[in-house]
Design an enzyme around this catalytic site. Sequence first.
Site, PDB file in Angstrom:
ATOM      1  N   LYS A 125     -13.938  -3.977   3.603  1.00  0.00           N
ATOM      2  CA  LYS A 125     -14.749  -2.787   3.280  1.00  0.00           C
ATOM      3  C   LYS A 125     -16.249  -2.953   3.515  1.00  0.00           C
ATOM      4  O   LYS A 125     -16.932  -1.984   3.846  1.00  0.00           O
ATOM      5  CB  LYS A 125     -14.520  -2.381   1.819  1.00  0.00           C
ATOM      6  CG  LYS A 125     -13.195  -1.696   1.585  1.00  0.00           C
ATOM      7  CD  LYS A 125     -13.093  -1.269   0.135  1.00  0.00           C
ATOM      8  CE  LYS A 125     -11.870  -0.410  -0.092  1.00  0.00           C
ATOM      9  NZ  LYS A 125     -11.775   0.093  -1.456  1.00  0.00           N
ATOM     10  N   SER A 156       0.817  -1.220   0.000  1.00  0.00           N
ATOM     11  CA  SER A 156       0.000   0.000   0.000  1.00  0.00           C
ATOM     12  C   SER A 156       0.854   1.274   0.000  1.00  0.00           C
ATOM     13  O   SER A 156       1.836   1.381   0.739  1.00  0.00           O
ATOM     14  CB  SER A 156      -0.909   0.010   1.225  1.00  0.00           C
ATOM     15  OG  SER A 156      -1.590   1.243   1.276  1.00  0.00           O
TER      16      SER A 156
END
Length: 289
Positions: free
Chosen positions: A75, A24
């Site tokens: 998510k 990331s």
Amino acid sequence: MSDLERIDGRTKLIGLIATPIGHSLAPVMHNMAYRKMGLNFAYIAFEVGNDQLDDAVTGMRALNVGGFNVSMPNKTKILPLLDEISPEAEFIGAVNTVVNESGKLIGYNTDGIGYTRSLTEVDFNFVGKKMTLMGAGGAATAVAIQTALDGIAEISLFNRDISPYSKAIEIANIINEKTKCKVNVYKLEDLNKLKEEIAGSDILTNATGVGMKPLEGQSLVPDTSWLRPDLVVSDVIYNPRKTRLLEQAESAGCKTLNGLGMMLWAGSKSFELFTGYKMPVDYVKENLF
Ligand code: NAD
């Protein structure tokens, strides 16, 4: 200001919970911006999957963190663990940003806004236009819902004839019911339809994982002659920077954009929600990309 001078007993912690996490760019991006602006925040990534999610959220509450980003696979799973969900996150059915507002954890989704903002960088105004969108996962949902809310006229949504095909139909039903945008759903296996819909579209967007590892070098458009110079082609993938689809589009003379802009502008919106300040986007772009 260095991190050594900046981090002290009052530093606000911002986290990122996802797995895998090592690739990331978010920690570098946020910390770079805090340093540049002299903000007393620190951003740390935590390897958290669905099995550790409950405990991780309890821990975030106990530590009174400023907030945290949420990425795959958490998510959607995080929704019931939060105190409030913003309207756009509710609509998309996924959260990528959680802000701790005086002990209340509020979920937002900035992915869609990140995508629409990135389109302005290639001077493409999608209002009243038609998009062919490939994919029906988290990224595609955010792209479809945000562009529909912001005025795109028509979306032809293609997904392969396996899960999450029913998700594609769900997205279409929500958008058709709640916005003025018209969505039609098709199977990616129907190549004649794909060719026809691309020919009638202003923008083609890949929101599947086809083009990145382990599918790097692959494209869902089998024939470059389907693309034409007045078609904008976007790919939400940013690793690699140029997917096979973007290579095809470039050779056909199309305007192209990769997923870096979406990632950057979604991050910038999260940054604003966490700190109350605008992210120094130009500085981040210059130093990160
Ligand atoms: P997801 O797992 O929710 O959805 C994946 C989608 O890809 C599904 O529609 C699936 O059917 C489709 N797909 C997968 N393999 C396929 C194949 N071989 N042929 C056809 N379709 C296939 O994943 P997601 O979160 O939506 O992520 C999709 C891509 O978007 C990833 O590459 C991810 O890195 C990228 N992404 C980028 C950003 C950004 O900020 N730029 C944000 C989120 C996701």
